[in-house]
Design an enzyme around this catalytic site. Structure first.
Site, PDB file in Angstrom:
ATOM      1  N   LYS A  22       0.857  -1.206   0.000  1.00  0.00           N
ATOM      2  CA  LYS A  22       0.000   0.000   0.000  1.00  0.00           C
ATOM      3  C   LYS A  22       0.883   1.244   0.000  1.00  0.00           C
ATOM      4  CE  LYS A  22      -1.622   1.375   4.202  1.00  0.00           C
ATOM      5  NZ  LYS A  22      -1.345   2.770   4.561  1.00  0.00           N
ATOM      6  N   ASN A  23       1.918   1.239   0.879  1.00  0.00           N
ATOM      7  CA  ASN A  23       2.714   2.447   1.076  1.00  0.00           C
ATOM      8  C   ASN A  23       3.752   2.673   0.001  1.00  0.00           C
ATOM      9  OD1 ASN A  23       1.189   3.062   3.247  1.00  0.00           O
ATOM     10  ND2 ASN A  23       2.616   2.235   4.758  1.00  0.00           N
ATOM     11  N   ARG A  92      -3.552  10.107   5.446  1.00  0.00           N
ATOM     12  CA  ARG A  92      -2.252  10.717   5.758  1.00  0.00           C
ATOM     13  C   ARG A  92      -1.365  10.772   4.529  1.00  0.00           C
ATOM     14  NH1 ARG A  92       1.471  13.417   8.981  1.00  0.00           N
ATOM     15  NH2 ARG A  92       3.547  12.695   8.404  1.00  0.00           N
ATOM     16  N   CYS A 116      -4.176  10.458  13.237  1.00  0.00           N
ATOM     17  CA  CYS A 116      -5.092   9.322  13.421  1.00  0.00           C
ATOM     18  C   CYS A 116      -4.808   8.788  14.823  1.00  0.00           C
ATOM     19  CB  CYS A 116      -4.880   8.266  12.356  1.00  0.00           C
ATOM     20  SG  CYS A 116      -3.228   7.629  12.320  1.00  0.00           S
ATOM     21  N   ARG A 121       0.875  12.954  13.962  1.00  0.00           N
ATOM     22  CA  ARG A 121       1.319  12.965  12.557  1.00  0.00           C
ATOM     23  C   ARG A 121       1.657  14.384  12.071  1.00  0.00           C
ATOM     24  NH1 ARG A 121      -0.606   7.962  10.730  1.00  0.00           N
ATOM     25  NH2 ARG A 121       1.136   7.894   9.286  1.00  0.00           N
ATOM     26  N   PRO A 122       2.614  15.052  12.710  1.00  0.00           N
ATOM     27  CA  PRO A 122       2.988  16.411  12.281  1.00  0.00           C
ATOM     28  C   PRO A 122       3.580  16.401  10.869  1.00  0.00           C
ATOM     29  CG  PRO A 122       4.575  15.546  13.829  1.00  0.00           C
ATOM     30  CD  PRO A 122       3.469  14.553  13.784  1.00  0.00           C
ATOM     31  N   ILE A 123       3.679  17.576  10.245  1.00  0.00           N
ATOM     32  CA  ILE A 123       4.313  17.651   8.912  1.00  0.00           C
ATOM     33  C   ILE A 123       5.432  18.690   8.889  1.00  0.00           C
ATOM     34  CG2 ILE A 123       2.258  16.821   7.643  1.00  0.00           C
ATOM     35  CD1 ILE A 123       1.778  19.756   6.796  1.00  0.00           C
ATOM     36  N   ASP A 124       5.948  19.044  10.069  1.00  0.00           N
ATOM     37  CA  ASP A 124       6.999  20.075  10.141  1.00  0.00           C
ATOM     38  C   ASP A 124       8.242  19.711   9.326  1.00  0.00           C
ATOM     39  OD1 ASP A 124       7.090  18.046  12.234  1.00  0.00           O
ATOM     40  OD2 ASP A 124       8.944  19.018  12.850  1.00  0.00           O
ATOM     41  N   LEU A 125       8.579  18.421   9.281  1.00  0.00           N
ATOM     42  CA  LEU A 125       9.781  18.021   8.507  1.00  0.00           C
ATOM     43  C   LEU A 125       9.550  18.272   7.012  1.00  0.00           C
ATOM     44  CD1 LEU A 125      10.626  14.659  10.340  1.00  0.00           C
ATOM     45  CD2 LEU A 125      11.770  16.868  10.626  1.00  0.00           C
ATOM     46  N   ASP A 309       4.893  -0.807  12.287  1.00  0.00           N
ATOM     47  CA  ASP A 309       3.616  -1.343  11.789  1.00  0.00           C
ATOM     48  C   ASP A 309       3.419  -2.802  12.174  1.00  0.00           C
ATOM     49  OD1 ASP A 309       3.668   0.573   8.684  1.00  0.00           O
ATOM     50  OD2 ASP A 309       3.092   1.090  10.728  1.00  0.00           O
ATOM     51  N   ARG A 402      -8.947  -0.581   4.799  1.00  0.00           N
ATOM     52  CA  ARG A 402      -8.050   0.478   4.304  1.00  0.00           C
ATOM     53  C   ARG A 402      -6.725  -0.120   3.813  1.00  0.00           C
ATOM     54  NH1 ARG A 402      -6.574   4.996   8.260  1.00  0.00           N
ATOM     55  NH2 ARG A 402      -5.177   5.338   6.499  1.00  0.00           N
TER      56      ARG A 402
HETATM   57  C1  EPZ Z   1       4.803   6.188   7.016  1.00  0.00           C
HETATM   58  O1  EPZ Z   1       4.133   7.155   7.790  1.00  0.00           O
HETATM   59  C2  EPZ Z   1       3.792   5.077   6.770  1.00  0.00           C
HETATM   60  N1  EPZ Z   1       2.632   5.629   6.066  1.00  0.00           N
HETATM   61  C3  EPZ Z   1       3.343   4.500   8.108  1.00  0.00           C
HETATM   62  O2  EPZ Z   1       2.442   3.423   7.838  1.00  0.00           O
HETATM   63  C4  EPZ Z   1       4.561   3.954   8.835  1.00  0.00           C
HETATM   64  O3  EPZ Z   1       4.167   3.456  10.093  1.00  0.00           O
HETATM   65  C5  EPZ Z   1       5.575   5.098   9.021  1.00  0.00           C
HETATM   66  O4  EPZ Z   1       5.919   5.642   7.740  1.00  0.00           O
HETATM   67  C6  EPZ Z   1       6.848   4.654   9.703  1.00  0.00           C
HETATM   68  O5  EPZ Z   1       7.427   3.625   8.979  1.00  0.00           O
HETATM   69  C7  EPZ Z   1       2.711   5.864   4.738  1.00  0.00           C
HETATM   70  O6  EPZ Z   1       3.724   5.632   4.098  1.00  0.00           O
HETATM   71  C8  EPZ Z   1       1.473   6.400   4.097  1.00  0.00           C
HETATM   72  P1  EPZ Z   1       7.090   9.110   9.412  1.00  0.00           P
HETATM   73  P2  EPZ Z   1       4.773   8.622   7.988  1.00  0.00           P
HETATM   74  O7  EPZ Z   1       7.027  10.454   8.785  1.00  0.00           O
HETATM   75  O8  EPZ Z   1       5.608   8.973   6.836  1.00  0.00           O
HETATM   76  C9  EPZ Z   1       7.518  12.048  13.024  1.00  0.00           C
HETATM   77  C10 EPZ Z   1       0.295   2.441   7.824  1.00  0.00           C
HETATM   78  O9  EPZ Z   1      -0.550   1.960   8.564  1.00  0.00           O
HETATM   79  N2  EPZ Z   1       7.337  13.124  12.048  1.00  0.00           N
HETATM   80  O10 EPZ Z   1       8.160   8.146   8.978  1.00  0.00           O
HETATM   81  O11 EPZ Z   1       3.681   9.533   8.366  1.00  0.00           O
HETATM   82  C11 EPZ Z   1       6.271  11.190  13.183  1.00  0.00           C
HETATM   83  O12 EPZ Z   1       5.381  11.784  14.105  1.00  0.00           O
HETATM   84  C12 EPZ Z   1       1.082   3.645   8.267  1.00  0.00           C
HETATM   85  O13 EPZ Z   1       0.529   2.025   6.666  1.00  0.00           O
HETATM   86  C13 EPZ Z   1       7.533  14.435  12.468  1.00  0.00           C
HETATM   87  O14 EPZ Z   1       7.839  14.700  13.627  1.00  0.00           O
HETATM   88  O15 EPZ Z   1       5.702   8.380   9.221  1.00  0.00           O
HETATM   89  C14 EPZ Z   1       6.843   9.883  13.685  1.00  0.00           C
HETATM   90  O16 EPZ Z   1       7.082  10.009  15.068  1.00  0.00           O
HETATM   91  C15 EPZ Z   1       0.948   3.860   9.756  1.00  0.00           C
HETATM   92  N3  EPZ Z   1       7.378  15.428  11.563  1.00  0.00           N
HETATM   93  C16 EPZ Z   1       8.192   9.802  12.969  1.00  0.00           C
HETATM   94  O17 EPZ Z   1       8.495  11.125  12.530  1.00  0.00           O
HETATM   95  C17 EPZ Z   1       7.044  15.184  10.258  1.00  0.00           C
HETATM   96  O18 EPZ Z   1       6.943  16.145   9.466  1.00  0.00           O
HETATM   97  C18 EPZ Z   1       8.189   8.895  11.753  1.00  0.00           C
HETATM   98  O19 EPZ Z   1       7.084   9.275  10.985  1.00  0.00           O
HETATM   99  C19 EPZ Z   1       6.855  13.838   9.853  1.00  0.00           C
HETATM  100  C20 EPZ Z   1       7.005  12.831  10.764  1.00  0.00           C
END
Ligand code: EPZ
Length: 422
Positions: A22-23, A92, A116, A121-125, A309, A402
């Protein structure tokens, strides 16, 4: 809201095929925004999250045709409209539309792509990375507006992520792929889904090299059309493997890549779970008379560490393991909520902190009426229901749809007794 009713069955058995990740598929659909003409994706699961991203792009003029697990994408007539905010807020992954939309149209407005139950799920990065690359970001109310003019095409710019983020890495990858400039990403995520996206983009003509957590991209306009087979879903494969171990079943999991599950299989070895692997299959041979599963500990980290996951499914397996097992969830701040649902089924769990829990086993789980909080927790509760000795009712079956295609039909084929009630 539909629900699943699961009647216990001593064990499962037979073979089950894993579908495409999916991802990975979602990001390749986003990448097709950079490609005029017909792109074909193979091994695309028919699940709600994929349908949602298709709906967003169809509303903007994108054309899609699904033939079984093959998806034909034609974005030639895509209009520079803003993606539908209601749909964006539901998934997301829609955040990765920003990069390719900026590269193609120079602007895009989206609402926050929604948190969720597993975390804020911040997007600051994502925002910081785009600003480093010369993108103007405006925040007004719940919406973010991004503007980009390709005037600094000559400069090489590095994006140094202070924290590893899968979708932030992918967003920059997709943005850079559509521009004629060189961009370097440091501290990148290197999950198999990210590497598969890189393979897709290379086929489309993007010059990308990856060395550890550094990715160097020299993008281009007019990417080439692509035919690509999506990488197998390691999370679905791992979830099915844990399901087999927890129900002491012998199960052959086909069309998967065991190399992407090294951290899980290392843990299986530690726990005394018998398995065999081939190039594209994983065989779990934990027959009922098999040796007792031993307790263990997991601490989630970015790939190639133990995947967040698969943390919830492991929570169920630990209820069947002899001794005290420990879970430490380091990626998402609310990803232990499902343990409360397991406690309703009789699991002996001590929640030590928001990140840590101790599970004592083996315990007999009994059926209950439980909530599938998010898609991975939903799959987890399906495993718990198959382990339980009495009937279980899982609400919000849509959460499981989903991420898992026709899950009840596929599980019935390996012996599960599972009914969807609308
Ligand atoms: C991706 O989410 C996957 N989703 C998630 O799968 C997966 O669990 C996750 O990566 C970790 O492997 C998709 O690809 C659609 P991150 P993502 O950004 O990208 C923090 C599923 O069920 N962060 O790697 O959103 C965040 O809060 C889902 O398929 C910031 O602080 O995860 C987390 O603590 C669940 N600022 C860490 O980084 C940001 O701007 C890793 O998150 C972005 C993230």
């Amino acid at each position: 809201m539909a629900k699943f009713i699961i009647t216990p069955k001593p064990t499962l058995g037979g073979e089950i095929a894993v579908l495409g990740a999916k991802n990975a598929a979602i990001k390749m659909i986003a990448a097709s925004i950079l490609i005029d003409g017909k792109t074909s994706l193979e091994n695309v699961p028919d699940i709600l999250d994929i349908q949602k991203i298709i709906n967003i792009l169809e509303k903007m003029g994108g054309k899609f045709r699904r033939l079984g697990h093959e998806l034909e994408v034609d974005i030639t007539t895509l209009r520079p409209d803003d993606p539908d905010p209601t749909l964006v807020a539901q998934i997301r992954a829609s955040i990765v539309l920003v990069g390719p939309m900026l590269a193609r149209f120079g602007r895009v407005r989206i609402p926050h792509p929604g948190g969720c139950t597993i975390g804020s799920r911040p997007i600051d990065l994502h925002l910081k990375a785009f600003q480093t690359l010369g993108v103007e970001v405006k925040v007004n109310g719940p919406n973010y507006e991004f503007f980009y003019h390709d005037e600094n095409a000559s400069s090489v710019v590095s994006v140094d992520f202070e924290k590893i983020s899968v979708t932030a890495t992918e967003n920059v990858l997709l943005f850079a792929s559509g521009l004629q400039r060189e961009i370097i990403i440091n501290n990148a995520a290197i999950e198999p889904e990210v590497l598969d996206l890189i393979e897709f983009l290379k086929k489309a003509g993007v010059d990308i090299s990856q060395d550890g957590r550094q990715i160097r991209i020299i993008g281009r306009k007019n990417l080439k059309t692509v035919r690509h087979r999506v990488v197998p879903d390691r999370i679905e494969a791992g979830t099915l493997a844990i399901m087999a171990a927890a129900t002491k079943s012998s199960l052959k999991i086909l069309n998967c890549n065991p190399d992407h599950l090294k951290s899980l299989l290392k843990k299986f070895q530690e726990m005394g779970i018998k398995f065999a692997t081939g190039e594209n299959f994983l065989y779990i041979n934990d027959s009922p008379g098999g040796s007792r599963i031993k307790a263990a500990s997991i601490s989630t980290t970015e790939y190639p560490g133990f995947p967040t996951d698969l943390q919830p499914p492991m929570g169920v397996l630990f209820t069947q393991a002899a001794g005290k097992s420990m879970i430490e969830e380091n990626i998402f701040e609310h990803r232990l909520e499902y343990l409360k649902e397991l406690q309703k089924m009789g699991a002996k769990i001590k929640i030590l902190t928001a990140k840590k829990a101790e599970i004592t086993g083996p315990t007999v789980l009994s059926g209950a009426k439980i909530e599938s909080l998010d898609l991975r927790a939903g799959a987890t509760l399906l495993i718990a229901a198959l382990v339980a000795n009495t009937k279980t009712e899982i609400n919000h079956a849509e959460n499981i749809d989903r991420g898992y295609e026709k899950i009840e039909t596929r599980l019935e084929k390996i012996g599960a007794k599972i009914q969807r009630v609308r």
